[in-house]
Design a protein around this motif. Structure first.
Motif, PDB file in Angstrom:
ATOM      1  N   LEU A  56      63.621 -68.811  32.138  1.00 23.38           N
ATOM      2  CA  LEU A  56      63.402 -67.762  33.130  1.00 23.38           C
ATOM      3  C   LEU A  56      63.639 -66.374  32.530  1.00 23.38           C
ATOM      4  O   LEU A  56      62.909 -65.425  32.833  1.00 23.38           O
ATOM      5  CB  LEU A  56      64.294 -67.983  34.349  1.00 23.38           C
ATOM      6  CG  LEU A  56      63.957 -69.228  35.182  1.00 23.38           C
ATOM      7  CD1 LEU A  56      64.991 -69.426  36.276  1.00 23.38           C
ATOM      8  CD2 LEU A  56      62.561 -69.157  35.747  1.00 23.38           C
ATOM      9  N   ARG A  57      64.642 -66.256  31.660  1.00 22.74           N
ATOM     10  CA  ARG A  57      64.889 -64.976  30.994  1.00 22.74           C
ATOM     11  C   ARG A  57      63.694 -64.588  30.117  1.00 22.74           C
ATOM     12  O   ARG A  57      63.301 -63.424  30.063  1.00 22.74           O
ATOM     13  CB  ARG A  57      66.155 -65.044  30.146  1.00 22.74           C
ATOM     14  CG  ARG A  57      66.449 -63.716  29.443  1.00 22.74           C
ATOM     15  CD  ARG A  57      67.748 -63.720  28.677  1.00 22.74           C
ATOM     16  NE  ARG A  57      68.848 -63.669  29.627  1.00 22.74           N
ATOM     17  CZ  ARG A  57      69.910 -64.480  29.580  1.00 22.74           C
ATOM     18  NH1 ARG A  57      70.002 -65.386  28.638  1.00 22.74           N
ATOM     19  NH2 ARG A  57      70.861 -64.375  30.469  1.00 22.74           N
ATOM     20  N   ASP A  58      63.094 -65.576  29.437  1.00 24.74           N
ATOM     21  CA  ASP A  58      61.912 -65.308  28.627  1.00 24.74           C
ATOM     22  C   ASP A  58      60.765 -64.806  29.509  1.00 24.74           C
ATOM     23  O   ASP A  58      60.037 -63.896  29.113  1.00 24.74           O
ATOM     24  CB  ASP A  58      61.487 -66.567  27.866  1.00 24.74           C
ATOM     25  CG  ASP A  58      60.303 -66.318  26.970  1.00 24.74           C
ATOM     26  OD1 ASP A  58      60.410 -65.469  26.059  1.00 24.74           O
ATOM     27  OD2 ASP A  58      59.256 -66.954  27.189  1.00 24.74           O
ATOM     28  N   CYS A  59      60.626 -65.387  30.697  1.00 24.54           N
ATOM     29  CA  CYS A  59      59.599 -64.919  31.638  1.00 24.54           C
ATOM     30  C   CYS A  59      59.837 -63.458  32.003  1.00 24.54           C
ATOM     31  O   CYS A  59      58.900 -62.673  32.092  1.00 24.54           O
ATOM     32  CB  CYS A  59      59.593 -65.772  32.898  1.00 24.54           C
ATOM     33  SG  CYS A  59      58.970 -67.443  32.656  1.00 24.54           S
ATOM     34  N   VAL A  60      61.098 -63.088  32.200  1.00 24.02           N
ATOM     35  CA  VAL A  60      61.436 -61.705  32.545  1.00 24.02           C
ATOM     36  C   VAL A  60      61.079 -60.781  31.386  1.00 24.02           C
ATOM     37  O   VAL A  60      60.425 -59.749  31.577  1.00 24.02           O
ATOM     38  CB  VAL A  60      62.939 -61.578  32.894  1.00 24.02           C
ATOM     39  CG1 VAL A  60      63.356 -60.117  33.018  1.00 24.02           C
ATOM     40  CG2 VAL A  60      63.263 -62.336  34.174  1.00 24.02           C
ATOM     41  N   HIS A  61      61.486 -61.151  30.177  1.00 23.93           N
ATOM     42  CA  HIS A  61      61.234 -60.290  29.011  1.00 23.93           C
ATOM     43  C   HIS A  61      59.741 -60.163  28.696  1.00 23.93           C
ATOM     44  O   HIS A  61      59.297 -59.125  28.229  1.00 23.93           O
ATOM     45  CB  HIS A  61      61.982 -60.804  27.782  1.00 23.93           C
ATOM     46  CG  HIS A  61      63.457 -60.592  27.854  1.00 23.93           C
ATOM     47  ND1 HIS A  61      64.030 -59.342  27.921  1.00 23.93           N
ATOM     48  CD2 HIS A  61      64.482 -61.471  27.888  1.00 23.93           C
ATOM     49  CE1 HIS A  61      65.344 -59.472  27.993  1.00 23.93           C
ATOM     50  NE2 HIS A  61      65.640 -60.753  27.983  1.00 23.93           N
ATOM     51  N   GLN A  62      58.986 -61.212  28.955  1.00 18.93           N
ATOM     52  CA  GLN A  62      57.551 -61.198  28.691  1.00 18.93           C
ATOM     53  C   GLN A  62      56.756 -60.628  29.867  1.00 18.93           C
ATOM     54  O   GLN A  62      55.534 -60.555  29.807  1.00 18.93           O
ATOM     55  CB  GLN A  62      57.043 -62.615  28.376  1.00 18.93           C
ATOM     56  CG  GLN A  62      57.667 -63.246  27.144  1.00 18.93           C
ATOM     57  CD  GLN A  62      57.311 -62.517  25.872  1.00 18.93           C
ATOM     58  OE1 GLN A  62      56.212 -62.008  25.735  1.00 18.93           O
ATOM     59  NE2 GLN A  62      58.246 -62.451  24.945  1.00 18.93           N
TER      60      GLN A  62
END
Length: 80
Positions: A56-62
Motif C-alpha cells: 500500500l505504501r508503494d501505491c502511495v509513492h507511485q
C-alpha cells in the motif's frame, strides 16, 4: 555515573520516528487476499501485515489510482 541527573535544562526535540508511526485500523479483506500475502510472508520471512503495508505504501509513492468500471448486467440494461 552520577546518582542523579538534572534534566530541567535539557532541550527537547521532535521525535524523529513520528512520521513512521503506524495507526491501527480494522479492514475486511478477502480470504484469497490474506492467503496470498500469508504465502508471500512464508517465502520472504516478512510478516504478512507488513507486506500489505509495504504494498500500500508503494501505491502511495507511485500515486497509483484505481479505475473501476462496473459492468451492468444484461437484464438491467434490457429493462427486464
Amino acid at each position: 555515573m552520577k546518582a542523579e541527573y538534572d534534566l530541567s535544562q535539557m532541550k527537547s526535540r521532535k521525535n524523529p520516528y513520528a512520521s513512521k508511526l503506524k495507526k491501527s485500523v480494522t479492514i475486511r479483506l478477502g480470504e484469497d487476499v490474506v492467503d496470498y500475502f500469508k504465502a508471500m510472508a512464508e517465502s520472504t520471512g516478512v510478516p504478512y501485515q507488513s507486506l500489505i503495508n509495504l504494498y500500500l505504501r508503494d501505491c502511495v509513492h507511485q500515486h497509483r489510482t484505481i479505475d473501476i468500471a462496473w459492468q451492468s448486467s444484461p437484464k438491467a440494461s434490457s429493462g427486464q
